[in-house]
Design a protein around this motif. Structure first.
Motif, PDB file in Angstrom:
ATOM      1  N   GLU A 166      11.517  -1.021   2.225  1.00 34.12           N
ATOM      2  CA  GLU A 166      11.386   0.196   3.026  1.00 34.12           C
ATOM      3  C   GLU A 166       9.925   0.584   3.237  1.00 34.12           C
ATOM      4  OE1 GLU A 166      13.782   1.477   4.707  1.00 34.12           O
ATOM      5  OE2 GLU A 166      15.160   0.018   3.826  1.00 34.12           O
ATOM      6  N   PHE A 167       9.082   0.401   2.225  1.00 28.79           N
ATOM      7  CA  PHE A 167       7.653   0.676   2.424  1.00 28.79           C
ATOM      8  C   PHE A 167       7.080  -0.240   3.503  1.00 28.79           C
ATOM      9  CE2 PHE A 167       7.255   2.416  -2.136  1.00 28.79           C
ATOM     10  CZ  PHE A 167       7.297   3.716  -1.685  1.00 28.79           C
ATOM     11  N   ASN A 168       7.487  -1.496   3.484  1.00 27.45           N
ATOM     12  CA  ASN A 168       7.010  -2.445   4.484  1.00 27.45           C
ATOM     13  C   ASN A 168       7.385  -1.986   5.892  1.00 27.45           C
ATOM     14  OD1 ASN A 168       6.149  -5.222   5.520  1.00 27.45           O
ATOM     15  ND2 ASN A 168       8.312  -5.202   6.071  1.00 27.45           N
ATOM     16  N   LYS A 169       8.629  -1.534   6.075  1.00 27.54           N
ATOM     17  CA  LYS A 169       9.078  -1.123   7.405  1.00 27.54           C
ATOM     18  C   LYS A 169       8.328   0.102   7.908  1.00 27.54           C
ATOM     19  CE  LYS A 169      13.563  -0.940   6.728  1.00 27.54           C
ATOM     20  NZ  LYS A 169      15.020  -0.848   6.996  1.00 27.54           N
ATOM     21  N   ILE A 170       8.158   1.110   7.048  1.00 28.16           N
ATOM     22  CA  ILE A 170       7.513   2.339   7.513  1.00 28.16           C
ATOM     23  C   ILE A 170       6.022   2.112   7.726  1.00 28.16           C
ATOM     24  CG2 ILE A 170       7.061   3.245   5.194  1.00 28.16           C
ATOM     25  CD1 ILE A 170       8.050   5.286   8.316  1.00 28.16           C
TER      26      ILE A 170
END
Length: 581
Positions: free
Chosen positions: A356-360
Protein backbone atom coordinates in the motif's frame (compact mmCIF):
# COMPACT_ATOMS: atom_id res chain seq x y z
CA UNK A 1 -31.17 31.67 24.20
CA UNK A 2 -27.44 31.22 23.85
CA UNK A 3 -25.86 30.03 20.66
CA UNK A 4 -25.04 26.30 20.57
CA UNK A 5 -21.40 27.04 19.93
CA UNK A 6 -20.98 28.86 23.25
CA UNK A 7 -19.87 27.30 26.51
CA UNK A 8 -22.64 27.80 29.01
CA UNK A 9 -23.35 24.66 30.98
CA UNK A 10 -20.76 22.30 32.47
CA UNK A 11 -23.33 19.51 32.73
CA UNK A 12 -23.48 19.52 28.93
CA UNK A 13 -20.12 17.75 28.88
CA UNK A 14 -21.25 14.47 30.41
CA UNK A 15 -19.93 11.86 27.98
CA UNK A 16 -22.79 10.49 25.86
CA UNK A 17 -22.97 6.75 25.42
CA UNK A 18 -23.34 5.32 21.92
CA UNK A 19 -27.00 4.51 22.58
CA UNK A 20 -27.62 8.06 23.79
CA UNK A 21 -25.91 9.51 20.76
CA UNK A 22 -28.03 7.38 18.47
CA UNK A 23 -31.34 7.73 20.29
CA UNK A 24 -31.29 11.38 21.42
CA UNK A 25 -34.23 13.42 20.20
CA UNK A 26 -35.10 17.02 20.81
CA UNK A 27 -37.38 19.61 19.29
CA UNK A 28 -34.53 22.07 18.84
CA UNK A 29 -32.51 19.54 16.87
CA UNK A 30 -35.49 18.50 14.79
CA UNK A 31 -36.34 22.11 13.98
CA UNK A 32 -32.74 22.89 13.14
CA UNK A 33 -32.46 19.91 10.85
CA UNK A 34 -35.45 21.12 8.85
CA UNK A 35 -34.07 24.62 8.44
CA UNK A 36 -32.11 24.07 5.23
CA UNK A 37 -34.87 22.76 2.99
CA UNK A 38 -33.87 23.36 -0.64
CA UNK A 39 -35.54 26.15 -2.57
CA UNK A 40 -34.48 24.96 -6.03
CA UNK A 41 -34.08 21.68 -7.90
CA UNK A 42 -31.00 19.53 -7.66
CA UNK A 43 -27.96 20.82 -9.54
CA UNK A 44 -25.79 18.19 -11.21
CA UNK A 45 -22.36 17.92 -9.65
CA UNK A 46 -19.22 18.39 -11.62
CA UNK A 47 -17.42 15.22 -10.55
CA UNK A 48 -14.13 16.31 -12.00
CA UNK A 49 -14.07 19.21 -9.56
CA UNK A 50 -14.72 16.88 -6.64
CA UNK A 51 -11.94 14.56 -7.77
CA UNK A 52 -9.40 17.31 -8.18
CA UNK A 53 -10.27 18.87 -4.81
CA UNK A 54 -7.27 18.76 -2.54
CA UNK A 55 -7.12 18.53 1.20
CA UNK A 56 -4.66 16.99 3.48
CA UNK A 57 -4.69 15.14 6.74
CA UNK A 58 -2.25 16.29 9.40
CA UNK A 59 -1.20 14.54 12.55
CA UNK A 60 1.06 16.91 14.36
CA UNK A 61 -0.61 18.46 17.34
CA UNK A 62 2.56 20.48 17.67
CA UNK A 63 1.93 21.92 14.22
CA UNK A 64 -1.17 23.98 14.69
CA UNK A 65 -2.05 24.28 11.05
CA UNK A 66 -2.27 22.87 7.58
CA UNK A 67 -1.12 26.26 6.33
CA UNK A 68 2.02 28.33 6.81
CA UNK A 69 1.58 30.54 9.86
CA UNK A 70 2.38 34.25 9.52
CA UNK A 71 5.36 35.29 11.67
CA UNK A 72 3.30 37.27 14.17
CA UNK A 73 0.20 35.11 14.21
CA UNK A 74 1.31 32.93 17.09
CA UNK A 75 1.67 35.82 19.49
CA UNK A 76 -0.97 36.14 22.14
CA UNK A 77 -4.31 34.40 22.42
CA UNK A 78 -6.57 34.00 19.43
CA UNK A 79 -9.00 36.82 18.99
CA UNK A 80 -7.12 39.28 21.21
CA UNK A 81 -5.08 40.99 18.50
CA UNK A 82 -5.35 44.75 18.67
CA UNK A 83 -7.87 46.10 16.20
CA UNK A 84 -9.90 42.89 15.86
CA UNK A 85 -13.64 43.42 16.27
CA UNK A 86 -15.58 40.12 16.18
CA UNK A 87 -18.81 42.00 15.41
CA UNK A 88 -17.48 43.83 12.36
CA UNK A 89 -18.46 42.08 9.11
CA UNK A 90 -16.67 43.39 5.99
CA UNK A 91 -18.70 43.62 2.79
CA UNK A 92 -16.76 40.79 1.19
CA UNK A 93 -17.65 38.50 4.11
CA UNK A 94 -21.33 39.53 3.87
CA UNK A 95 -21.29 38.63 0.20
CA UNK A 96 -19.52 35.35 0.94
CA UNK A 97 -21.94 34.10 3.62
CA UNK A 98 -25.05 35.25 1.70
CA UNK A 99 -23.99 33.43 -1.47
CA UNK A 100 -22.80 30.33 0.40
CA UNK A 101 -26.10 30.18 2.28
CA UNK A 102 -28.06 30.50 -0.94
CA UNK A 103 -26.06 27.79 -2.71
CA UNK A 104 -26.52 25.43 0.23
CA UNK A 105 -30.26 25.99 0.15
CA UNK A 106 -30.24 25.37 -3.60
CA UNK A 107 -28.02 22.28 -3.15
CA UNK A 108 -25.65 23.61 -5.79
CA UNK A 109 -22.65 21.49 -4.87
CA UNK A 110 -20.41 22.86 -7.61
CA UNK A 111 -20.79 26.44 -6.37
CA UNK A 112 -20.54 25.39 -2.71
CA UNK A 113 -17.26 23.70 -3.49
CA UNK A 114 -15.91 26.73 -5.33
CA UNK A 115 -16.75 29.00 -2.40
CA UNK A 116 -15.58 26.59 0.28
CA UNK A 117 -12.29 25.54 -1.30
CA UNK A 118 -11.57 28.78 -3.14
CA UNK A 119 -13.28 31.90 -1.82
CA UNK A 120 -12.92 31.00 1.86
CA UNK A 121 -9.17 30.40 1.49
CA UNK A 122 -8.64 33.60 -0.53
CA UNK A 123 -10.53 35.71 1.99
CA UNK A 124 -8.57 34.09 4.82
CA UNK A 125 -5.27 34.87 3.12
CA UNK A 126 -6.25 38.45 2.31
CA UNK A 127 -8.15 39.56 5.41
CA UNK A 128 -7.78 37.07 8.26
CA UNK A 129 -4.17 35.96 8.30
CA UNK A 130 -3.65 37.12 11.87
CA UNK A 131 -7.14 37.22 13.34
CA UNK A 132 -10.30 35.09 13.35
CA UNK A 133 -13.25 35.55 11.03
CA UNK A 134 -16.23 37.60 12.28
CA UNK A 135 -18.23 35.89 15.01
CA UNK A 136 -21.21 33.74 14.14
CA UNK A 137 -23.52 36.16 15.96
CA UNK A 138 -22.35 38.92 13.64
CA UNK A 139 -23.07 37.06 10.39
CA UNK A 140 -26.28 35.34 11.56
CA UNK A 141 -28.63 38.21 10.47
CA UNK A 142 -27.38 37.89 6.88
CA UNK A 143 -28.39 34.19 6.71
CA UNK A 144 -31.83 34.40 8.33
CA UNK A 145 -30.32 33.27 11.66
CA UNK A 146 -30.35 29.77 10.19
CA UNK A 147 -29.26 27.38 12.94
CA UNK A 148 -27.63 24.75 10.72
CA UNK A 149 -25.77 27.27 8.59
CA UNK A 150 -24.47 28.94 11.76
CA UNK A 151 -23.14 25.57 12.95
CA UNK A 152 -21.43 25.00 9.60
CA UNK A 153 -19.97 28.51 9.62
CA UNK A 154 -18.73 28.08 13.16
CA UNK A 155 -17.10 24.76 12.21
CA UNK A 156 -15.14 26.62 9.52
CA UNK A 157 -14.47 29.48 11.98
CA UNK A 158 -12.79 27.12 14.45
CA UNK A 159 -10.89 25.32 11.69
CA UNK A 160 -9.46 28.65 10.54
CA UNK A 161 -8.64 29.51 14.17
CA UNK A 162 -6.67 26.28 14.64
CA UNK A 163 -4.94 26.72 11.27
CA UNK A 164 -3.81 30.31 11.64
CA UNK A 165 -3.71 31.09 15.36
CA UNK A 166 -3.38 29.48 18.78
CA UNK A 167 -6.78 28.56 20.27
CA UNK A 168 -7.33 29.17 23.96
CA UNK A 169 -8.56 26.43 26.29
CA UNK A 170 -12.06 27.92 26.27
CA UNK A 171 -12.14 28.04 22.48
CA UNK A 172 -11.11 24.39 22.35
CA UNK A 173 -14.07 23.52 24.57
CA UNK A 174 -16.42 25.71 22.52
CA UNK A 175 -15.34 23.89 19.36
CA UNK A 176 -16.20 20.54 21.00
CA UNK A 177 -19.62 21.97 21.88
CA UNK A 178 -20.15 23.06 18.28
CA UNK A 179 -19.24 19.62 16.90
CA UNK A 180 -21.65 17.99 19.37
CA UNK A 181 -24.46 20.28 18.16
CA UNK A 182 -23.61 19.81 14.47
CA UNK A 183 -23.37 16.02 14.66
CA UNK A 184 -26.57 15.85 16.72
CA UNK A 185 -28.41 17.71 13.95
CA UNK A 186 -27.04 15.31 11.33
CA UNK A 187 -27.83 12.23 13.40
CA UNK A 188 -31.36 13.12 14.51
CA UNK A 189 -32.80 15.43 11.89
CA UNK A 190 -33.78 15.23 8.26
CA UNK A 191 -30.91 17.28 6.84
CA UNK A 192 -31.82 17.86 3.23
CA UNK A 193 -28.45 19.20 2.04
CA UNK A 194 -25.80 18.18 -0.42
CA UNK A 195 -22.30 19.27 0.58
CA UNK A 196 -19.01 18.66 -1.26
CA UNK A 197 -17.10 15.58 -0.17
CA UNK A 198 -14.14 17.87 0.44
CA UNK A 199 -16.03 19.73 3.19
CA UNK A 200 -17.43 16.55 4.76
CA UNK A 201 -13.98 14.95 4.86
CA UNK A 202 -12.54 18.09 6.41
CA UNK A 203 -15.20 17.96 9.16
CA UNK A 204 -14.19 14.46 10.24
CA UNK A 205 -10.50 15.16 9.72
CA UNK A 206 -10.65 18.33 11.82
CA UNK A 207 -12.77 16.65 14.50
CA UNK A 208 -10.09 14.00 15.03
CA UNK A 209 -7.26 16.53 14.79
CA UNK A 210 -8.81 18.83 17.41
CA UNK A 211 -9.32 15.83 19.70
CA UNK A 212 -5.66 14.91 19.28
CA UNK A 213 -4.61 18.53 19.78
CA UNK A 214 -6.71 18.84 22.95
CA UNK A 215 -5.18 15.67 24.42
CA UNK A 216 -1.70 17.12 23.81
CA UNK A 217 -2.76 20.50 25.24
CA UNK A 218 -4.30 18.90 28.33
CA UNK A 219 -1.20 16.78 28.96
CA UNK A 220 1.12 19.82 29.12
CA UNK A 221 0.41 20.89 32.68
CA UNK A 222 3.71 22.37 33.74
CA UNK A 223 3.13 25.94 32.57
CA UNK A 224 -0.68 26.05 32.83
CA UNK A 225 -2.19 29.12 34.50
CA UNK A 226 -4.70 28.73 37.31
CA UNK A 227 -7.44 29.87 34.93
CA UNK A 228 -6.53 27.13 32.45
CA UNK A 229 -6.44 24.50 35.21
CA UNK A 230 -9.85 25.63 36.43
CA UNK A 231 -11.21 25.28 32.89
CA UNK A 232 -9.86 21.72 32.70
CA UNK A 233 -11.58 20.91 35.99
CA UNK A 234 -14.87 22.50 34.99
CA UNK A 235 -15.08 20.89 31.53
CA UNK A 236 -13.30 17.65 32.29
CA UNK A 237 -15.48 15.68 29.85
CA UNK A 238 -14.86 17.92 26.81
CA UNK A 239 -13.10 15.98 24.05
CA UNK A 240 -13.41 12.81 26.10
CA UNK A 241 -12.15 9.80 24.14
CA UNK A 242 -15.42 7.89 24.63
CA UNK A 243 -17.44 10.85 23.39
CA UNK A 244 -15.25 11.17 20.28
CA UNK A 245 -15.44 7.45 19.51
CA UNK A 246 -19.19 7.37 20.18
CA UNK A 247 -19.92 10.21 17.76
CA UNK A 248 -17.82 8.64 15.01
CA UNK A 249 -19.37 5.21 15.58
CA UNK A 250 -22.87 6.72 15.70
CA UNK A 251 -22.31 8.36 12.32
CA UNK A 252 -21.19 5.01 10.89
CA UNK A 253 -24.21 3.16 12.29
CA UNK A 254 -26.86 5.81 11.60
CA UNK A 255 -25.70 6.23 8.01
CA UNK A 256 -25.89 2.45 7.42
CA UNK A 257 -22.82 2.92 5.24
CA UNK A 258 -21.60 -0.64 5.79
CA UNK A 259 -24.87 -1.95 4.29
CA UNK A 260 -24.49 0.46 1.37
CA UNK A 261 -20.98 -0.85 0.65
CA UNK A 262 -22.17 -4.45 0.91
CA UNK A 263 -24.99 -3.79 -1.55
CA UNK A 264 -22.52 -2.13 -3.88
CA UNK A 265 -20.44 -5.33 -3.97
CA UNK A 266 -23.61 -7.14 -5.07
CA UNK A 267 -24.29 -4.58 -7.80
CA UNK A 268 -27.33 -3.10 -6.05
CA UNK A 269 -25.80 0.33 -5.29
CA UNK A 270 -23.84 2.95 -7.26
CA UNK A 271 -22.13 4.57 -4.29
CA UNK A 272 -18.60 4.73 -5.70
CA UNK A 273 -19.69 5.52 -9.25
CA UNK A 274 -21.54 8.64 -8.04
CA UNK A 275 -18.95 9.58 -5.38
CA UNK A 276 -21.67 9.24 -2.74
CA UNK A 277 -23.96 11.88 -4.30
CA UNK A 278 -27.56 11.39 -5.36
CA UNK A 279 -27.86 12.89 -8.83
CA UNK A 280 -31.53 12.15 -9.34
CA UNK A 281 -33.50 11.78 -6.13
CA UNK A 282 -31.90 14.70 -4.32
CA UNK A 283 -31.29 12.67 -1.16
CA UNK A 284 -28.79 14.28 1.19
CA UNK A 285 -25.25 12.93 1.02
CA UNK A 286 -24.26 14.48 4.36
CA UNK A 287 -25.01 11.65 6.80
CA UNK A 288 -23.90 8.95 4.37
CA UNK A 289 -20.55 10.56 3.61
CA UNK A 290 -19.89 11.55 7.22
CA UNK A 291 -20.47 7.89 8.11
CA UNK A 292 -18.08 6.81 5.37
CA UNK A 293 -15.33 9.19 6.41
CA UNK A 294 -15.92 8.35 10.08
CA UNK A 295 -14.60 4.84 9.40
CA UNK A 296 -11.33 6.45 8.35
CA UNK A 297 -11.55 8.73 11.39
CA UNK A 298 -11.96 5.72 13.66
CA UNK A 299 -8.87 4.10 12.12
CA UNK A 300 -6.90 7.24 12.84
CA UNK A 301 -8.14 7.59 16.44
CA UNK A 302 -7.31 3.97 17.23
CA UNK A 303 -3.83 4.40 15.70
CA UNK A 304 -3.31 7.42 17.96
CA UNK A 305 -4.33 5.21 20.88
CA UNK A 306 -2.09 2.32 19.75
CA UNK A 307 -5.01 -0.06 19.13
CA UNK A 308 -4.14 -1.19 15.61
CA UNK A 309 -6.36 -4.28 15.47
CA UNK A 310 -9.49 -2.27 16.25
CA UNK A 311 -8.47 0.48 13.84
CA UNK A 312 -8.15 -1.91 10.91
CA UNK A 313 -11.41 -3.59 11.90
CA UNK A 314 -13.19 -0.23 11.72
CA UNK A 315 -11.85 0.30 8.18
CA UNK A 316 -12.68 -3.23 7.01
CA UNK A 317 -15.92 -2.30 5.13
CA UNK A 318 -13.81 -0.15 2.76
CA UNK A 319 -11.92 -2.30 0.25
CA UNK A 320 -8.76 -0.26 -0.24
CA UNK A 321 -7.52 -2.65 -2.93
CA UNK A 322 -10.19 -1.14 -5.19
CA UNK A 323 -11.03 2.41 -6.24
CA UNK A 324 -13.37 3.98 -3.70
CA UNK A 325 -14.84 7.27 -2.62
CA UNK A 326 -11.90 7.70 -0.25
CA UNK A 327 -9.78 8.30 -3.42
CA UNK A 328 -11.83 11.36 -4.44
CA UNK A 329 -10.30 13.74 -1.87
CA UNK A 330 -6.53 13.48 -1.75
CA UNK A 331 -6.45 14.18 2.00
CA UNK A 332 -8.76 11.25 2.62
CA UNK A 333 -6.72 9.04 0.28
CA UNK A 334 -3.38 9.80 1.91
CA UNK A 335 -4.71 9.63 5.48
CA UNK A 336 -6.34 6.26 4.83
CA UNK A 337 -3.24 4.63 3.36
CA UNK A 338 -0.84 6.23 5.84
CA UNK A 339 -2.71 4.96 8.91
CA UNK A 340 -3.58 1.63 7.25
CA UNK A 341 0.08 1.06 6.38
CA UNK A 342 1.33 2.14 9.80
CA UNK A 343 -1.14 -0.17 11.58
CA UNK A 344 0.00 -3.09 9.42
CA UNK A 345 3.64 -2.25 10.12
CA UNK A 346 3.03 -2.37 13.87
CA UNK A 347 1.21 -5.71 13.48
CA UNK A 348 4.13 -7.15 11.47
CA UNK A 349 2.05 -7.39 8.28
CA UNK A 350 4.97 -6.00 6.36
CA UNK A 351 3.97 -7.19 2.89
CA UNK A 352 0.58 -5.48 3.09
CA UNK A 353 2.17 -2.27 4.39
CA UNK A 354 4.81 -2.28 1.63
CA UNK A 355 2.21 -2.92 -1.06
CA UNK A 356 0.00 0.00 0.00
CA UNK A 357 2.87 2.42 0.67
CA UNK A 358 4.22 1.64 -2.79
CA UNK A 359 0.86 2.41 -4.44
CA UNK A 360 0.25 5.71 -2.66
CA UNK A 361 3.84 6.90 -3.12
CA UNK A 362 3.63 6.15 -6.84
CA UNK A 363 0.31 8.02 -6.96
CA UNK A 364 1.82 11.09 -5.25
CA UNK A 365 4.85 10.93 -7.54
CA UNK A 366 2.61 11.05 -10.60
CA UNK A 367 -0.02 13.57 -9.48
CA UNK A 368 1.51 15.87 -6.86
CA UNK A 369 2.10 18.60 -9.46
CA UNK A 370 -1.67 19.00 -9.78
CA UNK A 371 -1.84 20.10 -6.13
CA UNK A 372 1.02 22.60 -6.08
CA UNK A 373 -1.36 25.54 -5.62
CA UNK A 374 -3.24 23.83 -2.82
CA UNK A 375 -2.81 25.28 0.70
CA UNK A 376 -2.17 21.72 1.85
CA UNK A 377 0.65 21.06 -0.63
CA UNK A 378 3.37 21.29 2.03
CA UNK A 379 1.53 18.77 4.17
CA UNK A 380 1.15 16.42 1.20
CA UNK A 381 4.91 16.54 0.73
CA UNK A 382 5.50 15.97 4.44
CA UNK A 383 3.25 12.92 4.54
CA UNK A 384 4.99 11.69 1.40
CA UNK A 385 8.35 11.90 3.20
CA UNK A 386 6.96 10.14 6.28
CA UNK A 387 5.68 7.24 4.19
CA UNK A 388 9.06 6.85 2.50
CA UNK A 389 10.57 6.57 6.00
CA UNK A 390 7.98 3.92 6.95
CA UNK A 391 8.65 2.06 3.70
CA UNK A 392 12.38 2.07 4.52
CA UNK A 393 11.61 0.55 7.93
CA UNK A 394 9.38 -2.14 6.39
CA UNK A 395 11.94 -3.13 3.76
CA UNK A 396 14.73 -3.25 6.34
CA UNK A 397 12.72 -5.58 8.58
CA UNK A 398 11.28 -7.60 5.70
CA UNK A 399 13.01 -7.17 2.30
CA UNK A 400 10.42 -7.28 -0.49
CA UNK A 401 11.99 -5.30 -3.31
CA UNK A 402 9.91 -7.07 -5.95
CA UNK A 403 6.82 -5.33 -4.52
CA UNK A 404 8.25 -1.82 -4.94
CA UNK A 405 7.86 -0.07 -8.27
CA UNK A 406 11.07 1.12 -9.93
CA UNK A 407 10.38 4.86 -9.63
CA UNK A 408 9.43 4.55 -5.96
CA UNK A 409 12.48 2.40 -5.26
CA UNK A 410 14.72 4.97 -6.96
CA UNK A 411 13.30 7.75 -4.77
CA UNK A 412 13.66 5.56 -1.69
CA UNK A 413 17.31 4.80 -2.40
CA UNK A 414 18.07 8.47 -2.97
CA UNK A 415 16.57 9.35 0.41
CA UNK A 416 17.45 6.41 2.66
CA UNK A 417 19.98 4.10 1.01
CA UNK A 418 22.70 4.82 3.59
CA UNK A 419 20.33 4.51 6.53
CA UNK A 420 18.82 1.27 5.22
CA UNK A 421 22.33 -0.18 4.97
CA UNK A 422 22.95 0.77 8.58
CA UNK A 423 19.64 -0.73 9.73
CA UNK A 424 20.65 -4.14 8.42
CA UNK A 425 23.62 -4.28 10.82
CA UNK A 426 21.53 -4.29 14.02
CA UNK A 427 24.11 -2.53 16.16
CA UNK A 428 23.69 0.60 18.28
CA UNK A 429 23.92 2.80 15.23
CA UNK A 430 21.19 0.77 13.54
CA UNK A 431 18.86 1.16 16.54
CA UNK A 432 19.50 4.91 16.46
CA UNK A 433 18.38 5.00 12.81
CA UNK A 434 15.25 2.97 13.56
CA UNK A 435 14.53 5.36 16.44
CA UNK A 436 15.04 8.40 14.19
CA UNK A 437 12.84 7.18 11.34
CA UNK A 438 10.07 5.93 13.63
CA UNK A 439 10.02 9.21 15.55
CA UNK A 440 9.84 11.19 12.32
CA UNK A 441 7.18 9.09 10.60
CA UNK A 442 4.84 7.82 13.34
CA UNK A 443 1.49 9.45 14.26
CA UNK A 444 1.60 11.77 17.25
CA UNK A 445 0.27 9.32 19.84
CA UNK A 446 -1.97 10.56 22.64
CA UNK A 447 -2.77 9.70 26.22
CA UNK A 448 -6.58 9.87 26.29
CA UNK A 449 -7.09 9.88 30.07
CA UNK A 450 -7.68 13.18 31.83
CA UNK A 451 -4.83 14.39 34.07
CA UNK A 452 -4.94 14.30 37.85
CA UNK A 453 -4.68 18.00 38.59
CA UNK A 454 -4.02 17.61 42.32
CA UNK A 455 -0.64 15.96 41.78
CA UNK A 456 2.56 17.92 41.09
CA UNK A 457 2.01 19.40 37.63
CA UNK A 458 4.23 17.81 35.00
CA UNK A 459 4.10 17.31 31.25
CA UNK A 460 3.22 13.82 30.13
CA UNK A 461 2.26 14.50 26.49
CA UNK A 462 5.19 12.34 25.28
CA UNK A 463 4.37 9.29 27.40
CA UNK A 464 2.28 7.52 24.76
CA UNK A 465 4.91 8.11 22.08
CA UNK A 466 7.69 6.77 24.31
CA UNK A 467 5.69 3.62 25.01
CA UNK A 468 5.06 2.93 21.30
CA UNK A 469 8.72 3.63 20.47
CA UNK A 470 9.84 1.25 23.22
CA UNK A 471 7.58 -1.52 21.90
CA UNK A 472 8.75 -0.94 18.33
CA UNK A 473 12.46 -1.03 19.23
CA UNK A 474 11.86 -4.16 21.30
CA UNK A 475 10.39 -5.79 18.19
CA UNK A 476 13.40 -4.66 16.15
CA UNK A 477 15.81 -6.11 18.72
CA UNK A 478 14.03 -9.47 18.53
CA UNK A 479 14.79 -9.54 14.81
CA UNK A 480 18.46 -8.54 15.04
CA UNK A 481 19.81 -11.95 13.95
CA UNK A 482 17.30 -12.56 11.16
CA UNK A 483 19.06 -10.52 8.48
CA UNK A 484 22.13 -12.77 8.88
CA UNK A 485 20.00 -15.89 8.48
CA UNK A 486 18.37 -14.45 5.37
CA UNK A 487 21.77 -13.59 3.83
CA UNK A 488 22.93 -17.20 4.11
CA UNK A 489 19.61 -18.61 2.90
CA UNK A 490 19.93 -16.45 -0.22
CA UNK A 491 23.27 -18.12 -1.00
CA UNK A 492 22.23 -21.77 -0.70
CA UNK A 493 19.48 -24.02 -1.94
CA UNK A 494 20.38 -26.59 0.75
CA UNK A 495 22.72 -26.36 3.73
CA UNK A 496 23.22 -28.51 6.83
CA UNK A 497 22.31 -27.24 10.27
CA UNK A 498 25.87 -27.71 11.46
CA UNK A 499 27.42 -25.81 8.59
CA UNK A 500 24.96 -22.90 8.95
CA UNK A 501 25.60 -22.78 12.71
CA UNK A 502 29.34 -22.60 12.08
CA UNK A 503 28.89 -19.75 9.58
CA UNK A 504 26.77 -17.81 12.06
CA UNK A 505 29.15 -18.60 14.93
CA UNK A 506 26.48 -20.09 17.20
CA UNK A 507 25.78 -23.60 18.45
CA UNK A 508 23.12 -25.79 16.83
CA UNK A 509 20.43 -25.40 19.55
CA UNK A 510 20.80 -21.60 19.31
CA UNK A 511 20.57 -21.76 15.51
CA UNK A 512 17.34 -23.77 15.71
CA UNK A 513 15.95 -21.11 18.02
CA UNK A 514 16.96 -18.41 15.52
CA UNK A 515 15.35 -20.34 12.66
CA UNK A 516 12.12 -20.70 14.66
CA UNK A 517 12.23 -16.96 15.38
CA UNK A 518 12.63 -16.32 11.65
CA UNK A 519 9.57 -18.47 10.92
CA UNK A 520 7.58 -16.65 13.58
CA UNK A 521 8.59 -13.11 12.71
CA UNK A 522 8.23 -13.62 8.97
CA UNK A 523 4.61 -14.72 9.36
CA UNK A 524 1.68 -12.65 10.57
CA UNK A 525 -2.04 -13.01 11.15
CA UNK A 526 -4.28 -11.12 8.73
CA UNK A 527 -7.67 -9.57 9.43
CA UNK A 528 -9.43 -12.89 8.78
CA UNK A 529 -7.29 -14.76 11.31
CA UNK A 530 -5.23 -16.55 8.65
CA UNK A 531 -1.46 -16.94 8.91
CA UNK A 532 0.22 -15.14 6.02
CA UNK A 533 3.92 -15.23 5.01
CA UNK A 534 6.00 -12.06 4.82
CA UNK A 535 9.44 -13.34 3.77
CA UNK A 536 10.66 -13.53 0.18
CA UNK A 537 12.90 -16.42 1.27
CA UNK A 538 11.40 -19.40 3.11
CA UNK A 539 12.79 -22.79 4.14
CA UNK A 540 11.97 -26.13 5.68
CA UNK A 541 14.18 -28.59 7.59
CA UNK A 542 14.40 -32.28 6.74
CA UNK A 543 16.91 -34.58 8.44
CA UNK A 544 19.07 -31.69 9.68
CA UNK A 545 19.23 -30.19 6.19
CA UNK A 546 17.80 -26.72 5.57
CA UNK A 547 16.01 -26.60 2.20
CA UNK A 548 15.55 -23.06 0.87
CA UNK A 549 12.44 -22.03 -1.05
CA UNK A 550 12.83 -18.65 -2.75
CA UNK A 551 9.86 -17.00 -4.38
CA UNK A 552 10.39 -15.97 -7.98
CA UNK A 553 9.14 -12.48 -8.81
CA UNK A 554 6.83 -12.36 -11.79
CA UNK A 555 7.94 -10.06 -14.57
CA UNK A 556 5.60 -7.13 -15.02
CA UNK A 557 5.93 -5.94 -18.58
CA UNK A 558 2.99 -3.57 -18.23
CA UNK A 559 4.80 -1.56 -15.57
CA UNK A 560 7.77 -1.06 -17.88
CA UNK A 561 5.62 0.38 -20.66
CA UNK A 562 3.72 2.60 -18.21
CA UNK A 563 7.01 4.00 -16.89
CA UNK A 564 8.20 4.81 -20.39
CA UNK A 565 4.87 6.47 -21.23
CA UNK A 566 5.12 8.58 -18.06
CA UNK A 567 8.68 9.64 -18.93
CA UNK A 568 7.61 10.65 -22.46
CA UNK A 569 4.67 12.65 -21.05
CA UNK A 570 7.04 14.51 -18.70
CA UNK A 571 9.43 15.22 -21.58
CA UNK A 572 6.60 16.53 -23.76
CA UNK A 573 5.37 18.72 -20.88
CA UNK A 574 8.86 20.20 -20.40
CA UNK A 575 9.20 20.87 -24.14
CA UNK A 576 5.81 22.61 -24.21
CA UNK A 577 6.96 24.96 -21.42
CA UNK A 578 10.05 26.04 -23.32
CA UNK A 579 9.56 29.44 -24.97
CA UNK A 580 11.43 29.80 -28.23
CA UNK A 581 12.68 33.25 -29.24
Amino acid sequence: MSHPGRVHNPSRYVVPSLDEVLSFTGSAVAEAAQSLIPSASETLIDRSVARMASSYDYDDASLDSRYPRPPSAGQGSAGTDQGYDPNFVPDSVKTFVVHLYRHIREKNVYEIHQMYDGSFQRLSDRMFRECPWPSVEAIAPYVDNDHVFCLLYREMWFRHLYARLSPTGRQRVESWDNYCSLFSVVLHGVVNMQLPNQWLWDMVDEFVYQFQSYCQYRAKLKNKTEEELQLLRQYDQAWNVYGVLNYLQALVEKSAITDVLEREKEGLEQFTATDGYDYEGGTSNVLKMLGYYSMIGLLRVHCLLGDYHTGLKCLAPIDISQQGVYNVVIGSHISTIYHYGFANLMLRRYVEAIREFNKILLYILKYKQYHQKSPQYDQILKKNEQMYALLAICLSLCPQNNLVEENVNSQLRDKYNEKMTKMLRYDDEAYAVYDELFTYACPKFITPSAPVLEEPLTNYNQDAYRLQLKLFLYEVKQQQLLSGVRSFLKLYSTISIGKLAAYMEVDEPTLRTILMTYKHKMHAIDGDGKIIPNADVDFYISEDIVHVVESKPTKRYGDYFLRQILKFEEMIGELDRIKLD
